[in-house]
Write a protein that holds these residues in place. Sequence first.
Motif, PDB file in Angstrom:
ATOM      1  N   VAL B 183       0.847  -1.201   0.000  1.00  0.00           N
ATOM      2  CA  VAL B 183       0.000   0.000   0.000  1.00  0.00           C
ATOM      3  C   VAL B 183       0.884   1.254   0.000  1.00  0.00           C
ATOM      4  O   VAL B 183       0.687   2.184  -0.789  1.00  0.00           O
ATOM      5  N   ILE B 184       1.886   1.241   0.892  1.00  0.00           N
ATOM      6  CA  ILE B 184       2.816   2.375   0.967  1.00  0.00           C
ATOM      7  C   ILE B 184       3.537   2.563  -0.373  1.00  0.00           C
ATOM      8  O   ILE B 184       3.780   3.683  -0.822  1.00  0.00           O
ATOM      9  N   LYS B 185       3.827   1.448  -1.033  1.00  0.00           N
ATOM     10  CA  LYS B 185       4.499   1.496  -2.332  1.00  0.00           C
ATOM     11  C   LYS B 185       3.741   2.381  -3.325  1.00  0.00           C
ATOM     12  O   LYS B 185       4.348   3.174  -4.050  1.00  0.00           O
ATOM     13  N   TYR B 186       2.415   2.234  -3.378  1.00  0.00           N
ATOM     14  CA  TYR B 186       1.638   3.032  -4.347  1.00  0.00           C
ATOM     15  C   TYR B 186       1.810   4.521  -4.099  1.00  0.00           C
ATOM     16  O   TYR B 186       1.947   5.308  -5.033  1.00  0.00           O
ATOM     17  N   ALA B 203      -1.753   4.621  11.815  1.00  0.00           N
ATOM     18  CA  ALA B 203      -2.194   4.001  13.080  1.00  0.00           C
ATOM     19  C   ALA B 203      -3.586   3.395  12.937  1.00  0.00           C
ATOM     20  O   ALA B 203      -3.853   2.281  13.412  1.00  0.00           O
ATOM     21  N   LYS B 204      -4.475   4.123  12.247  1.00  0.00           N
ATOM     22  CA  LYS B 204      -5.830   3.594  12.031  1.00  0.00           C
ATOM     23  C   LYS B 204      -5.801   2.308  11.212  1.00  0.00           C
ATOM     24  O   LYS B 204      -6.548   1.359  11.472  1.00  0.00           O
ATOM     25  N   LEU B 205      -4.936   2.290  10.180  1.00  0.00           N
ATOM     26  CA  LEU B 205      -4.834   1.089   9.351  1.00  0.00           C
ATOM     27  C   LEU B 205      -4.357  -0.096  10.182  1.00  0.00           C
ATOM     28  O   LEU B 205      -4.918  -1.195  10.085  1.00  0.00           O
ATOM     29  N   ASP B 286      15.968  13.254   4.802  1.00  0.00           N
ATOM     30  CA  ASP B 286      14.744  13.350   5.608  1.00  0.00           C
ATOM     31  C   ASP B 286      13.636  12.478   5.025  1.00  0.00           C
ATOM     32  O   ASP B 286      12.872  11.834   5.765  1.00  0.00           O
ATOM     33  N   GLN B 287      13.537  12.503   3.716  1.00  0.00           N
ATOM     34  CA  GLN B 287      12.472  11.705   3.080  1.00  0.00           C
ATOM     35  C   GLN B 287      12.719  10.210   3.249  1.00  0.00           C
ATOM     36  O   GLN B 287      11.776   9.439   3.433  1.00  0.00           O
ATOM     37  N   VAL B 288      13.986   9.801   3.203  1.00  0.00           N
ATOM     38  CA  VAL B 288      14.302   8.393   3.474  1.00  0.00           C
ATOM     39  C   VAL B 288      13.916   8.055   4.910  1.00  0.00           C
ATOM     40  O   VAL B 288      13.297   7.017   5.189  1.00  0.00           O
ATOM     41  N   GLU B 289      14.244   8.959   5.819  1.00  0.00           N
ATOM     42  CA  GLU B 289      13.937   8.767   7.240  1.00  0.00           C
ATOM     43  C   GLU B 289      12.425   8.667   7.457  1.00  0.00           C
ATOM     44  O   GLU B 289      11.939   7.815   8.213  1.00  0.00           O
ATOM     45  N   GLN B 290      11.672   9.539   6.767  1.00  0.00           N
ATOM     46  CA  GLN B 290      10.202   9.492   6.878  1.00  0.00           C
ATOM     47  C   GLN B 290       9.655   8.134   6.421  1.00  0.00           C
ATOM     48  O   GLN B 290       8.751   7.561   7.037  1.00  0.00           O
ATOM     49  N   LEU B 291      10.207   7.640   5.321  1.00  0.00           N
ATOM     50  CA  LEU B 291       9.766   6.324   4.826  1.00  0.00           C
ATOM     51  C   LEU B 291      10.052   5.244   5.867  1.00  0.00           C
ATOM     52  O   LEU B 291       9.186   4.406   6.167  1.00  0.00           O
ATOM     53  N   GLN B 292      11.254   5.290   6.424  1.00  0.00           N
ATOM     54  CA  GLN B 292      11.600   4.282   7.428  1.00  0.00           C
ATOM     55  C   GLN B 292      10.649   4.348   8.626  1.00  0.00           C
ATOM     56  O   GLN B 292      10.211   3.314   9.142  1.00  0.00           O
ATOM     57  N   GLN B 293      10.322   5.563   9.056  1.00  0.00           N
ATOM     58  CA  GLN B 293       9.394   5.729  10.180  1.00  0.00           C
ATOM     59  C   GLN B 293       8.025   5.140   9.855  1.00  0.00           C
ATOM     60  O   GLN B 293       7.410   4.448  10.684  1.00  0.00           O
ATOM     61  N   LEU B 294       7.559   5.415   8.641  1.00  0.00           N
ATOM     62  CA  LEU B 294       6.242   4.918   8.228  1.00  0.00           C
ATOM     63  C   LEU B 294       6.226   3.388   8.231  1.00  0.00           C
ATOM     64  O   LEU B 294       5.291   2.749   8.740  1.00  0.00           O
ATOM     65  N   LYS B 296       8.232   1.432   9.922  1.00  0.00           N
ATOM     66  CA  LYS B 296       8.334   0.941  11.303  1.00  0.00           C
ATOM     67  C   LYS B 296       6.985   0.985  12.007  1.00  0.00           C
ATOM     68  O   LYS B 296       6.635   0.077  12.767  1.00  0.00           O
ATOM     69  N   GLN B 297       6.220   2.057  11.740  1.00  0.00           N
ATOM     70  CA  GLN B 297       4.874   2.129  12.344  1.00  0.00           C
ATOM     71  C   GLN B 297       3.996   0.980  11.874  1.00  0.00           C
ATOM     72  O   GLN B 297       3.038   0.602  12.537  1.00  0.00           O
ATOM     73  N   ALA B 298       4.313   0.460  10.684  1.00  0.00           N
ATOM     74  CA  ALA B 298       3.560  -0.697  10.176  1.00  0.00           C
ATOM     75  C   ALA B 298       4.236  -2.012  10.570  1.00  0.00           C
ATOM     76  O   ALA B 298       3.901  -3.076  10.043  1.00  0.00           O
ATOM     77  N   ASN B 299       5.176  -1.924  11.522  1.00  0.00           N
ATOM     78  CA  ASN B 299       5.892  -3.112  12.013  1.00  0.00           C
ATOM     79  C   ASN B 299       6.615  -3.873  10.908  1.00  0.00           C
ATOM     80  O   ASN B 299       6.627  -5.107  10.894  1.00  0.00           O
ATOM     81  N   LEU B 300       7.189  -3.125   9.994  1.00  0.00           N
ATOM     82  CA  LEU B 300       7.888  -3.740   8.862  1.00  0.00           C
ATOM     83  C   LEU B 300       9.400  -3.555   8.998  1.00  0.00           C
ATOM     84  O   LEU B 300       9.861  -2.561   9.557  1.00  0.00           O
ATOM     85  N   PRO B 301      10.175  -4.504   8.473  1.00  0.00           N
ATOM     86  CA  PRO B 301      11.633  -4.376   8.536  1.00  0.00           C
ATOM     87  C   PRO B 301      12.139  -3.270   7.604  1.00  0.00           C
ATOM     88  O   PRO B 301      11.564  -3.049   6.540  1.00  0.00           O
TER      89      PRO B 301
END
Lengths: 360, 360
Positions: B183-186, B203-205, B286-294, B296-301
């Motif tokens: 989903v994030i990929k799209y 978080a809602k997802l 920063d944008q790479v960091e934002q992606l990593q945070q997103l 991580k919030q989805a519990n992904l490696p």
Amino acid sequence: MPELTVDLGDRSYPIFIGSGTLSDASKLTPYIRAKQVAIVTNETIAPLYLNKLKSLLNDFDVIDIVLPDGEAFKNLQTLETVFDGLLQARHNRTTTLIALGGGVVGDMAGFAAACYQRGVEFIQVPTTVLSQVDSSVGGKTGVNHPLGKNMIGAFHQPNAVMIDTDVLGTLPDRELSAGIAEVIKYGLICDPEFYGWLQDNIAKLMARDTDSLVYAIHRSCADKAKVVAEDEKEAGIRAILNLGHTFGHAIETHVGYGEWLHGEAVAAGMVMAAKLSCRLGAISEDQVEQLQQLLKQANLPVLPPEGMTPENFLEIMAVDKKVLDSRLRLVLLEQVGKAVVTSEFDRGELDSTLLEMCSC
Amino acid sequence: MPELTVDLGDRSYPIFIGSGTLSDASKLTPYIRAKQVAIVTNETIAPLYLNKLKSLLNDFDVIDIVLPDGEAFKNLQTLETVFDGLLQARHNRTTTLIALGGGVVGDMAGFAAACYQRGVEFIQVPTTVLSQVDSSVGGKTGVNHPLGKNMIGAFHQPNAVMIDTDVLGTLPDRELSAGIAEVIKYGLICDPEFYGWLQDNIAKLMARDTDSLVYAIHRSCADKAKVVAEDEKEAGIRAILNLGHTFGHAIETHVGYGEWLHGEAVAAGMVMAAKLSCRLGAISEDQVEQLQQLLKQANLPVLPPEGMTPENFLEIMAVDKKVLDSRLRLVLLEQVGKAVVTSEFDRGELDSTLLEMCSC
């Protein structure tokens, strides 16, 4: 002999037919997309023609994948060895497969090309009469399943078909006969003039007269190309190419793949289709007799294998690809030189035909 | 929520998305061609939803083929069991296969449909987020080879895709996360507005809020349908859907199919693609960091598996389907919300990225 074209819009392709086709790199190489080429062949053909084919491909990165020989190996397990070879050599989507061999090699290499990385290009170099006049043209590819012949496959058209009649010099007599069965089929289903020619020239063909072979192969390919161009995916008319095949596949499945050659099974199957057509009043007993004589002159069987019963036939025929909503459809003769596909036949006459043929 | 259409001319088909889709026979049955139906599912999904699906199909002759669960079984051997089931039940060319399960079931049932008797129709009923937003739409089918993921397959479009978000109630958390990766990929590749929405609503997802899930699945399918309609067979733009997949497939192949879920491998792979894009100056740290945070919030490696080396990556990536004439092509970010496919990148930066990621 001019080349033929299978007319399928942007997937049209040429069929080159003649003596020496395989000595002419300029015919082959325009149909290879990029650097990588994988020749798929078998243990019998490799020692005879692999180096000759490779010598035309000096400008390419060529690998060969040599399969065991025979219909018994036309299955998913053998197919996997083609994928093994392609992946070990890191072949990518621009690779071109070349099928060098008979129908089994062509069907498997073509199906591998259809599936590898979801589809790569391929070229047919058929080395038997049967594959030259039939399986190399038209894009039917696939493998067998223990429960049915050609049950797993794809429609995947080649870039080109290169037919060198010189290679027939090494073809065993039995394979020559099997190929002639499919040649006779074209006369029966759609080309009465050719059928007449075959009756007059069968002895020359069996004696491997070059001109006669080139003519018969060219005319067969022309007949097939015309039918395929009309109906690529067998929504209708293309099914007439399967005259004798429903019975023939049942024979092949029953005796075990490879015991009877495909052309031999088709020969007996065509007699069965002709007998049924005769019972239904479409052709005469004399015409059935003429067909049997022609097949016998080509050293082909005109009866199903000993011990095979009507029940054996019916069980295997029930999964034929032409079955629609549980109704068996057959290719029958409306007259000699014209076939039809129909499920509208008296089922009792089918049973009688099976009974007659199985008790001979 | 209105239905979507994948616009592919005479092979166009609908995607139905919503709560209760699988309770509505009137949506499903118009897409079944004849009497025979074969439901292909797996051991995990069968006890949960097989009877529910069957209850919609009282007017049909239905068989079910239950496969073992997991990516480790997505191979030619398991595929053969689908053919076994179809042939034992004498299914013919008019049969319709229904894929009930996640991506593995959908890919295998779709490929079986592509090959059975050279092609029959099929319907996708995806039961995971990942298959709902990705693999069920677009007609990519296939199986893995020990040397490369999805190396054997076909493009074969379904008749319809039926997405019931109710089935996500039984989806394990780990599978939910894996789906969210796609989903994030799209958002990343083609939909910056959606990417923003995801940052606000992750978080809602993860809490499985129904409205949020339906919205995210619908928007993902709409993004995918648009790309597929432009380039069905991946001659160009469609390859952007593989952001993170070249790295991700290498991870899956390296650790053994099924050890990492596909979405997990894609998550780490997207970080690698983003890092490389950053090194090439296209996006910011920063944008790479934002992606990593997103992620991580989805519990992904966000890192490759421990012990995997740059050499491991390069060796497996050399047989990626996007490789052309031995040149590796990658999907990279031009900006957040816009991906490109290119072989024009500094190879040294790829090596540095691999080195950085593999030593974290």
